[in-house]
Design a protein around this motif. Structure first.
Motif, PDB file in Angstrom:
ATOM      1  N   PHE A 149     -44.993 -54.237  36.763  1.00  0.00           N
ATOM      2  CA  PHE A 149     -44.710 -54.513  35.363  1.00  0.00           C
ATOM      3  C   PHE A 149     -44.454 -53.235  34.556  1.00  0.00           C
ATOM      4  N   ALA A 150     -44.478 -52.087  35.242  1.00  0.00           N
ATOM      5  CA  ALA A 150     -44.204 -50.784  34.616  1.00  0.00           C
ATOM      6  C   ALA A 150     -45.013 -50.598  33.337  1.00  0.00           C
ATOM      7  N   CYS A 151     -46.339 -50.720  33.479  1.00  0.00           N
ATOM      8  CA  CYS A 151     -47.199 -50.580  32.310  1.00  0.00           C
ATOM      9  C   CYS A 151     -48.548 -49.996  32.718  1.00  0.00           C
ATOM     10  N   SER A 152     -49.358 -49.718  31.736  1.00  0.00           N
ATOM     11  CA  SER A 152     -50.693 -49.168  31.966  1.00  0.00           C
ATOM     12  C   SER A 152     -51.673 -50.269  32.360  1.00  0.00           C
ATOM     13  N   SER A 153     -52.850 -49.866  32.789  1.00  0.00           N
ATOM     14  CA  SER A 153     -53.900 -50.837  33.119  1.00  0.00           C
ATOM     15  C   SER A 153     -54.248 -51.691  31.910  1.00  0.00           C
ATOM     16  N   ALA A 154     -54.366 -51.058  30.750  1.00  0.00           N
ATOM     17  CA  ALA A 154     -54.690 -51.804  29.532  1.00  0.00           C
ATOM     18  C   ALA A 154     -53.609 -52.843  29.225  1.00  0.00           C
ATOM     19  N   SER A 155     -52.349 -52.481  29.444  1.00  0.00           N
ATOM     20  CA  SER A 155     -51.260 -53.429  29.193  1.00  0.00           C
ATOM     21  C   SER A 155     -51.276 -54.575  30.198  1.00  0.00           C
ATOM     22  N   VAL A 156     -51.690 -54.302  31.427  1.00  0.00           N
ATOM     23  CA  VAL A 156     -51.824 -55.391  32.405  1.00  0.00           C
ATOM     24  C   VAL A 156     -52.842 -56.396  31.893  1.00  0.00           C
ATOM     25  N   TRP A 157     -53.995 -55.910  31.448  1.00  0.00           N
ATOM     26  CA  TRP A 157     -55.041 -56.824  30.973  1.00  0.00           C
ATOM     27  C   TRP A 157     -54.616 -57.551  29.706  1.00  0.00           C
ATOM     28  N   ARG A 158     -53.860 -56.889  28.838  1.00  0.00           N
ATOM     29  CA  ARG A 158     -53.316 -57.595  27.653  1.00  0.00           C
ATOM     30  C   ARG A 158     -52.335 -58.677  28.095  1.00  0.00           C
TER      31      ARG A 158
END
Length: 78
Positions: free
Chosen positions: A34-43
């Protein structure tokens, strides 16, 4: 792709297309997909854009490959 860059990419992400739908992957692979940070995955999980993970043990969380493929297809068609 240079060897140094390739070393930083999880093997499951490098070979994602060859994994069966029943396989499980960990957070670094989901971040790469998803080309994102860990925090963005959880969001994304909270918002329903990324499937909910499964807990294999108290310290092990994983995502189903088939569910991730479905979510990626849906986001590509929006």
């Amino acid at each position: 792709m240079s060897e140094k860059v390739r070393e930083n990419i999880p093997e499951t992400l490098q070979n994602f297309d060859q994994l069966p739908d029943s396989a499980s992957v960990r957070l670094p692979t989901v971040r790469g997909l998803f080309a994102c940070s860990s925090a963005s995955v959880w969001r994304g999980v909270k918002a329903g854009r990324i499937p909910k993970p499964r807990k294999l043990s108290p310290r092990t969380t994983c995502w189903n490959v088939g569910e991730l493929r479905k979510a990626l297809n849906q986001s590509a068609h929006q």
